[in-house]
Design a protein around this motif. Structure first.
Motif, short mmCIF file in Angstrom:
data_model
loop_
_atom_site.label_atom_id
_atom_site.label_comp_id
_atom_site.label_asym_id
_atom_site.label_seq_id
_atom_site.Cartn_x
_atom_site.Cartn_y
_atom_site.Cartn_z
N UNK A 150 0.66 -1.30 -0.09
CA UNK A 150 0.04 0.07 0.01
C UNK A 150 0.95 1.34 -0.06
N UNK A 151 0.00 2.46 -0.63
CA UNK A 151 0.60 3.81 -0.43
C UNK A 151 -0.42 4.33 0.46
N UNK A 152 -0.15 5.01 1.40
CA UNK A 152 -1.16 5.38 2.52
C UNK A 152 -1.27 7.09 2.65
N UNK A 153 -2.47 7.31 2.99
CA UNK A 153 -3.01 8.68 3.33
C UNK A 153 -3.35 8.60 4.69
N UNK A 154 -3.32 10.30 5.10
CA UNK A 154 -3.95 10.15 6.39
C UNK A 154 -5.22 10.08 6.36
N UNK A 155 -5.89 9.61 7.47
CA UNK A 155 -7.28 9.03 7.68
C UNK A 155 -8.06 9.86 8.52
N UNK A 156 -7.54 10.62 9.64
CA UNK A 156 -8.18 11.14 10.54
C UNK A 156 -7.70 12.60 10.97
N UNK A 157 -6.53 13.10 10.37
CA UNK A 157 -6.09 14.17 10.74
C UNK A 157 -6.33 15.24 9.26
N UNK A 158 -6.39 16.50 9.37
CA UNK A 158 -6.50 17.38 8.48
C UNK A 158 -7.47 16.95 7.49
N UNK A 159 -8.73 16.58 7.91
CA UNK A 159 -9.73 16.25 7.08
C UNK A 159 -10.70 17.31 6.70
N UNK A 160 -11.65 17.14 5.74
CA UNK A 160 -12.67 18.33 5.47
C UNK A 160 -13.50 18.73 6.55
N UNK A 161 -13.43 19.89 7.07
CA UNK A 161 -14.11 20.52 8.17
C UNK A 161 -15.15 21.70 7.67
N UNK A 162 -16.11 22.21 8.56
CA UNK A 162 -16.50 23.45 8.29
C UNK A 162 -15.62 24.53 8.97
N UNK A 163 -15.39 25.70 8.22
CA UNK A 163 -14.53 26.63 8.67
C UNK A 163 -15.68 28.11 8.79
N UNK A 164 -15.24 29.07 9.84
CA UNK A 164 -16.11 30.20 9.75
C UNK A 164 -15.05 31.28 9.99
N UNK A 165 -15.71 32.41 9.48
CA UNK A 165 -15.02 33.81 9.81
C UNK A 165 -15.03 34.26 11.03
N UNK A 166 -13.91 34.25 11.81
CA UNK A 166 -13.80 34.45 13.16
C UNK A 166 -14.37 36.13 13.27
N UNK A 167 -13.82 36.94 12.39
CA UNK A 167 -14.06 38.36 12.55
C UNK A 167 -15.53 38.54 12.22
N UNK A 168 -16.15 37.85 11.34
CA UNK A 168 -17.82 37.96 11.38
C UNK A 168 -18.28 37.66 12.43
#
Length: 531
Positions: free
Chosen positions: A175-193
């Protein structure tokens, strides 16, 4: 246009992305498909470190992908040459650009003659067509004899071994392997807003909806214009973003519940709740009319113009791409920041991870020295080799003190590490959380660990038996087309939700339940292989 921070984005992409970017019993029909591979060299005491042979003129041939960056030739890159040197093997590389790798390699595999010792497959061979044709040898005995590093991977990640175990109990690929639990897609919010509107980060779907309404009406960017796009994401992320709040893994279509029962997400009662919710966002103008065609460039442009307050993407975008778009960004204070997954109406709260195997290498039946080929691949997945792939060369791209590695200025220079061969896709590399942590902002690395417990494993990669493959190949193309069509119609309102029962009946007539039964059998085999 080059946005501020784009160079570091590329460095991160090189580290994190391997490629950001299928017979009965699987016994094989090749001459030696079921037999122990023969050796053409004297016995060698391989320990898992280099060298992998004591023969001075040891050579191997490898067919694989070249770098995604067109001005880099991995066959001569310093990291790749270092792996060859440590292994004591001269490699004849036949490297093809990844963009057209499958088109170039598939005909060669179909011909089945004149293949090199090692091949990086154009797909994961789920239907076992290469296994059944006997192109690649089983490696079980080689793993037992020489798999010092592979065994460590299997012990650490039983799911990798289970995914790569064919129904006959044999393994054929490294196998060639990837990250499975880290740096996954997530919601991101503008903290200044959020701060300007006096709001906290949303924890539930209802709170998220209320936030989007405020983003639309209360001028959070402060320019006096009603130009805010409350939520903006690539179309491919919509199902991954909102499906989990309803307990669904829509991006992977299938999922197994806590009792091990397999479901097709688009065939579940909760799917009606999902499209009902998104239809509501659509009608309120909180999900844009262009949601089904929004591109990555459009999202980035909107964020750079400060007209979007929420998005969804791979986690590393928050500190490596989106926050640095703001000229006054202080790396110690996030602007676009990830949040915990939204809790849905039934208490579901998770993000979807990735399967660990991102690619596979096989040893061909044409190999004159399969034992040497295997030892080379085993060394290539060793911790020593992985350090080269993810960190580069010590005292050049990184330093180490008291066991802690730190990138040097050269190590943060994208062009330099690309030419060095960082994250070489022509070798079985494994992505590293540690190296990613050292590149992102400190707050980002900390947040990633807080998000990790909320990452749920997706449906695993499992080999399909012939009857399962036949049912799926006949039914799923039409099912997928129909599901995608109705998904858009339900969300946009072009189809009334009163038609949902009819939609379910249509899927049933299209044999979705037979497909689910096949996936259930595959999942049961996968779990058994982990025992």
């Amino acid at each position: 246009m080059r946005f501020k921070g784009e160079g570091r984005k590329s460095v991160m992409a090189a580290i994190l992305a391997i490629s950001l970017a299928g017979c009965s019993g699987g016994t094989g029909t090749g001459t030696d498909a079921g037999n122990s591979p023969s050796s053409t060299e004297p016995a060698f005491n391989y320990t898992g470190a280099g060298p992998v042979t004591d023969q001075p003129d040891a050579k191997l041939s490898v067919l694989g992908t070249n770098a995604w960056t067109t001005n880099v030739d991995l066959s001569t890159a310093a990291i790749v040459k270092k792996i060859e040197s440590n292994a004591g093997v001269t490699v004849d590389w036949d490297l093809i650009p990844p963009q057209n790798y499958a088109d170039a390699v598939n005909p060669r595999l179909a011909a089945g003659t004149g293949l090199p010792d090692i091949v990086y497959l154009p797909d994961q061979d789920q239907l076992m067509k290469y296994i059944n044709s006997g192109l690649f040898i089983p490696i079980n005995e080689l793993v037992e004899k020489y798999g010092v590093n592979l065994k460590k991977i299997y012990e650490k990640s039983p799911s990798v071994k289970a995914s790569l175990t064919a129904p006959d109990g044999k393994m054929y690929y490294i196998p060639q392997q990837t990250l499975t639990r880290n740096y996954m897609p997530v919601f991101m919010i503008n903290q200044r807003w959020l701060k300007k509107l006096g709001m906290s980060e949303p924890a539930t779907l209802d709170e998220f909806t209320a936030m989007l309404r405020k983003f639309k009406t209360d001028d959070p960017n402060g320019n006096g214009q009603a130009d805010e796009v409350p939520l903006s994401m690539e179309s491919k992320f919509v199902s991954m973003a909102f499906g989990p709040a309803f307990g669904l893994d829509l991006s992977n279509q299938f999922y197994a519940d806590d009792q091990g029962k397999v479901h097709f997400s688009y065939y579940e009662p909760a799917y009606k709740e999902y499209v009902t919710y998104l239809n509501g966002l659509y009608k309120e103008g909180l999900l844009g009319v262009d949601y089904a065609s929004t591109t990555s460039d459009q999202v980035t442009s909107r964020i750079s113009q400060d007209v979007t307050g929420a998005t969804f993407n791979f986690s590393w975008y928050m500190s490596m791409v989106y926050s640095p778009l703001f000229k006054d960004y202080n790396p110690k204070e996030p602007i676009f920041k990830g949040i915990l997954p939204l809790k849905g109406p039934n208490g579901d709260q998770f993000y979807v991870g990735r399967t660990p195997v991102s690619g596979i290498f096989g040893i061909t039946r044409d190999s004159k020295n399969p034992e040497l080929a295997f030892r080379f691949l085993d060394y290539a997945v060793s911790d020593e080799a992985q350090t080269y792939y993810t960190w580069g060369i010590k005292d050049d791209t990184y330093t180490e003190e008291n066991g802690v590695k730190t990138f040097t200025d050269k190590g943060k220079d994208n062009e330099y590490i690309q030419k060095l061969g960082i994250g070489p896709v022509n070798l079985p590399n494994i992505q590293s959380t540690d190296s990613a942590d050292s590149v992102v902002a400190e707050w980002h690395a900390k947040l990633d660990k807080e998000l990790e417990p909320y990452i749920r494993e997706p449906f695993p990669f499992v080999y399909a038996l012939p009857d399962e493959a036949s049912v799926e190949s006949m039914a799923m193309p039409d099912i997928t087309t129909y599901v995608e069509e109705m998904n858009f119609k339900f969300i946009s309102g072009d189809a009334s939700l009163d038609q949902f029962d009819s939609y379910i009946e249509t899927l049933k007539k299209m044999n979705i339940e037979q497909v689910i039964a096949g996936r259930q059998a595959q999942y049961d085999r996968y779990k058994a292989a982990q025992q």
